[in-house]
Scaffold this motif. Structure first.
Motif, PDB file in Angstrom:
ATOM      1  N   TYR A  53       0.831  -1.199   0.000  1.00 33.92           N
ATOM      2  CA  TYR A  53       0.000   0.000   0.000  1.00 33.92           C
ATOM      3  C   TYR A  53       0.872   1.258   0.000  1.00 33.92           C
ATOM      4  CZ  TYR A  53      -3.249   3.581   1.612  1.00 33.92           C
ATOM      5  OH  TYR A  53      -3.993   4.737   1.731  1.00 33.92           O
ATOM      6  N   ASP A  54       1.873   1.288   0.890  1.00 39.01           N
ATOM      7  CA  ASP A  54       2.735   2.469   0.982  1.00 39.01           C
ATOM      8  C   ASP A  54       3.499   2.721  -0.309  1.00 39.01           C
ATOM      9  OD1 ASP A  54       1.933   3.128   3.551  1.00 39.01           O
ATOM     10  OD2 ASP A  54       3.533   1.986   4.507  1.00 39.01           O
ATOM     11  N   ILE A  55       4.029   1.673  -0.935  1.00 38.59           N
ATOM     12  CA  ILE A  55       4.756   1.916  -2.187  1.00 38.59           C
ATOM     13  C   ILE A  55       3.804   2.200  -3.345  1.00 38.59           C
ATOM     14  CG2 ILE A  55       6.901   0.794  -1.491  1.00 38.59           C
ATOM     15  CD1 ILE A  55       6.089  -1.656  -3.109  1.00 38.59           C
ATOM     16  N   TRP A  56       2.569   1.737  -3.230  1.00 42.04           N
ATOM     17  CA  TRP A  56       1.551   2.089  -4.235  1.00 42.04           C
ATOM     18  C   TRP A  56       1.247   3.585  -4.155  1.00 42.04           C
ATOM     19  CZ3 TRP A  56      -4.237   2.078  -3.316  1.00 42.04           C
ATOM     20  CH2 TRP A  56      -4.963   2.216  -4.506  1.00 42.04           C
ATOM     21  N   VAL A  57       1.099   4.093  -2.946  1.00 43.78           N
ATOM     22  CA  VAL A  57       0.797   5.505  -2.738  1.00 43.78           C
ATOM     23  C   VAL A  57       1.990   6.387  -3.136  1.00 43.78           C
ATOM     24  CG1 VAL A  57       0.334   7.244  -0.944  1.00 43.78           C
ATOM     25  CG2 VAL A  57      -0.949   5.101  -0.964  1.00 43.78           C
ATOM     26  N   TRP A  58       3.207   5.972  -2.753  1.00 41.38           N
ATOM     27  CA  TRP A  58       4.394   6.802  -2.948  1.00 41.38           C
ATOM     28  C   TRP A  58       5.239   6.410  -4.168  1.00 41.38           C
ATOM     29  CZ3 TRP A  58       4.619  11.113  -0.228  1.00 41.38           C
ATOM     30  CH2 TRP A  58       3.881  11.186   0.948  1.00 41.38           C
ATOM     31  N   ASP A  59       4.891   5.335  -4.867  1.00 42.93           N
ATOM     32  CA  ASP A  59       5.653   4.790  -6.006  1.00 42.93           C
ATOM     33  C   ASP A  59       6.963   4.127  -5.584  1.00 42.93           C
ATOM     34  OD1 ASP A  59       3.896   5.283  -8.157  1.00 42.93           O
ATOM     35  OD2 ASP A  59       4.609   7.350  -8.309  1.00 42.93           O
ATOM     36  N   SER A  60       7.736   4.785  -4.737  1.00 47.52           N
ATOM     37  CA  SER A  60       9.015   4.241  -4.290  1.00 47.52           C
ATOM     38  C   SER A  60       9.346   4.845  -2.936  1.00 47.52           C
ATOM     39  CB  SER A  60      10.104   4.592  -5.306  1.00 47.52           C
ATOM     40  OG  SER A  60      11.367   4.164  -4.856  1.00 47.52           O
ATOM     41  N   LEU A  61       9.876   4.012  -2.040  1.00 41.48           N
ATOM     42  CA  LEU A  61      10.260   4.494  -0.713  1.00 41.48           C
ATOM     43  C   LEU A  61      11.560   3.838  -0.279  1.00 41.48           C
ATOM     44  CD1 LEU A  61       6.863   4.347   1.212  1.00 41.48           C
ATOM     45  CD2 LEU A  61       8.205   6.407   0.817  1.00 41.48           C
ATOM     46  N   GLU A  62      12.348   4.580   0.476  1.00 44.88           N
ATOM     47  CA  GLU A  62      13.544   4.007   1.088  1.00 44.88           C
ATOM     48  C   GLU A  62      13.105   2.982   2.130  1.00 44.88           C
ATOM     49  OE1 GLU A  62      17.353   5.385   3.789  1.00 44.88           O
ATOM     50  OE2 GLU A  62      16.081   6.928   2.906  1.00 44.88           O
ATOM     51  N   THR A  63      13.861   1.907   2.258  1.00 36.73           N
ATOM     52  CA  THR A  63      13.465   0.842   3.191  1.00 36.73           C
ATOM     53  C   THR A  63      13.312   1.358   4.619  1.00 36.73           C
ATOM     54  OG1 THR A  63      15.779   0.163   3.399  1.00 36.73           O
ATOM     55  CG2 THR A  63      14.414  -1.086   1.856  1.00 36.73           C
ATOM     56  N   LYS A  64      14.156   2.289   5.020  1.00 36.53           N
ATOM     57  CA  LYS A  64      14.059   2.858   6.375  1.00 36.53           C
ATOM     58  C   LYS A  64      12.712   3.559   6.566  1.00 36.53           C
ATOM     59  CE  LYS A  64      16.339   6.153   9.445  1.00 36.53           C
ATOM     60  NZ  LYS A  64      17.446   7.105   9.577  1.00 36.53           N
ATOM     61  N   TYR A  91      10.042  -4.171  -6.617  1.00 38.84           N
ATOM     62  CA  TYR A  91      11.462  -4.425  -6.880  1.00 38.84           C
ATOM     63  C   TYR A  91      12.283  -3.433  -6.073  1.00 38.84           C
ATOM     64  CZ  TYR A  91      11.067  -0.474 -10.105  1.00 38.84           C
ATOM     65  OH  TYR A  91      10.836   0.761 -10.644  1.00 38.84           O
ATOM     66  N   ARG A  92      13.559  -3.756  -5.884  1.00 40.97           N
ATOM     67  CA  ARG A  92      14.471  -2.901  -5.126  1.00 40.97           C
ATOM     68  C   ARG A  92      15.464  -2.221  -6.072  1.00 40.97           C
ATOM     69  NH1 ARG A  92      15.072  -6.620   0.218  1.00 40.97           N
ATOM     70  NH2 ARG A  92      14.252  -8.295  -1.025  1.00 40.97           N
ATOM     71  N   THR A  93      15.843  -1.028  -5.695  1.00 42.08           N
ATOM     72  CA  THR A  93      16.928  -0.328  -6.382  1.00 42.08           C
ATOM     73  C   THR A  93      17.859   0.245  -5.327  1.00 42.08           C
ATOM     74  OG1 THR A  93      15.678   1.743  -6.471  1.00 42.08           O
ATOM     75  CG2 THR A  93      15.550   0.302  -8.405  1.00 42.08           C
ATOM     76  N   VAL A  94      19.117   0.392  -5.704  1.00 40.61           N
ATOM     77  CA  VAL A  94      20.116   0.952  -4.791  1.00 40.61           C
ATOM     78  C   VAL A  94      20.387   2.387  -5.209  1.00 40.61           C
ATOM     79  CG1 VAL A  94      22.492   0.717  -3.954  1.00 40.61           C
ATOM     80  CG2 VAL A  94      21.119  -1.321  -4.391  1.00 40.61           C
ATOM     81  N   ASP A  95      20.511   3.276  -4.234  1.00 44.16           N
ATOM     82  CA  ASP A  95      20.810   4.679  -4.498  1.00 44.16           C
ATOM     83  C   ASP A  95      22.166   4.780  -5.198  1.00 44.16           C
ATOM     84  OD1 ASP A  95      21.975   7.425  -3.821  1.00 44.16           O
ATOM     85  OD2 ASP A  95      19.922   7.644  -3.089  1.00 44.16           O
ATOM     86  N   LYS A  96      22.214   5.530  -6.271  1.00 45.72           N
ATOM     87  CA  LYS A  96      23.450   5.655  -7.057  1.00 45.72           C
ATOM     88  C   LYS A  96      24.541   6.399  -6.300  1.00 45.72           C
ATOM     89  CE  LYS A  96      21.246   5.420 -11.579  1.00 45.72           C
ATOM     90  NZ  LYS A  96      19.813   5.412 -11.393  1.00 45.72           N
ATOM     91  N   ARG A  99      25.321   3.610  -1.825  1.00 39.23           N
ATOM     92  CA  ARG A  99      24.908   2.222  -2.037  1.00 39.23           C
ATOM     93  C   ARG A  99      24.348   1.565  -0.772  1.00 39.23           C
ATOM     94  NH1 ARG A  99      25.297   0.313  -6.634  1.00 39.23           N
ATOM     95  NH2 ARG A  99      25.521  -1.853  -6.032  1.00 39.23           N
ATOM     96  N   ARG A 100      24.440   2.251   0.356  1.00 44.79           N
ATOM     97  CA  ARG A 100      23.850   1.701   1.593  1.00 44.79           C
ATOM     98  C   ARG A 100      22.343   1.921   1.632  1.00 44.79           C
ATOM     99  NH1 ARG A 100      27.352   5.154   5.594  1.00 44.79           N
ATOM    100  NH2 ARG A 100      26.736   6.578   3.948  1.00 44.79           N
ATOM    101  N   ILE A 101      21.843   2.817   0.776  1.00 46.05           N
ATOM    102  CA  ILE A 101      20.415   3.154   0.755  1.00 46.05           C
ATOM    103  C   ILE A 101      19.718   2.345  -0.332  1.00 46.05           C
ATOM    104  CG2 ILE A 101      18.721   4.985   0.402  1.00 46.05           C
ATOM    105  CD1 ILE A 101      20.870   6.966   1.421  1.00 46.05           C
ATOM    106  N   THR A 102      18.644   1.657   0.088  1.00 44.29           N
ATOM    107  CA  THR A 102      17.865   0.849  -0.845  1.00 44.29           C
ATOM    108  C   THR A 102      16.440   1.383  -0.895  1.00 44.29           C
ATOM    109  OG1 THR A 102      19.184  -1.092  -0.300  1.00 44.29           O
ATOM    110  CG2 THR A 102      17.068  -1.498  -1.358  1.00 44.29           C
ATOM    111  N   TYR A 103      15.895   1.407  -2.094  1.00 40.00           N
ATOM    112  CA  TYR A 103      14.516   1.828  -2.307  1.00 40.00           C
ATOM    113  C   TYR A 103      13.690   0.622  -2.753  1.00 40.00           C
ATOM    114  CZ  TYR A 103      16.283   6.577  -2.180  1.00 40.00           C
ATOM    115  OH  TYR A 103      16.877   7.747  -1.778  1.00 40.00           O
TER     116      TYR A 103
END
Length: 153
Positions: A53-64, A91-96, A99-103
């Motif tokens: 639900y949260d990623i549906w609302v926001w499209d993408s969020l940091e895991t934290k 799906y997950r992506t890593v901040d360019k 690299r410690r931040i994952t979305y």
């Protein structure tokens, strides 16, 4: 009540016990009802739905941030995300830059599931509070928000 009043405490607050017990029972009851009546058809747990639900609302969020919004640990977000990825809902992506931040982002299939699921979920929300009129619903919502803010939930 008999047992509680025997607890050696001059400051036993039966109203606080009642409020917290009722909030817990309501939360568990609505979670169980929604999992049984709506989410099970999609193979989703309450926590998986909350993340989706949260990623549906926001499209993408940091895991934290996703962990904060859902009230779970980053480890739980990771485990649930694994499940949602296997179902091809996110799906997950890593901040360019760091690299410690994952979305976590929602897939087109995840959006499709939420667009089908959410109207049924909302019907469940309406059903759960149907014994309260609109003013009572607003009052309960305001009081719960105050408790949430005061306790930083």
């Amino acid at each position: 009540m008999n047992r509680l009043t025997k607890v050696p405490s001059a400051e036993l607050n039966l109203d606080a016990i009642s409020v917290v017990t009722n909030m817990y029972r309501a939360a568990q009851g609505l979670r169980n009802k929604m999992e049984r009546d709506v989410l099970s058809k999609y193979g989703l747990s309450w926590t998986a739905f909350s993340l989706l639900y949260d990623i549906w609302v926001w499209d993408s969020l940091e895991t934290k941030k996703l962990a904060e919004l859902s009230g779970v640990s980053k480890a739980t977000v990771s485990n649930i995300t694994n499940t949602l990825e296997r179902k091809e809902l996110c799906y997950r992506t890593v901040d360019k830059r760091d690299r410690r931040i994952t979305y976590v982002a929602i897939t087109d299939q995840g959006k499709q599931v939420m667009e089908e699921l959410y109207p049924n979920f909302h019907k469940g929300e309406i059903d759960i509070v149907s014994s309260l009129n609109q003013k009572e619903q607003q009052m309960v919502s305001q009081l719960l928000r105050r408790v949430i803010r005061h306790n930083n939930f």
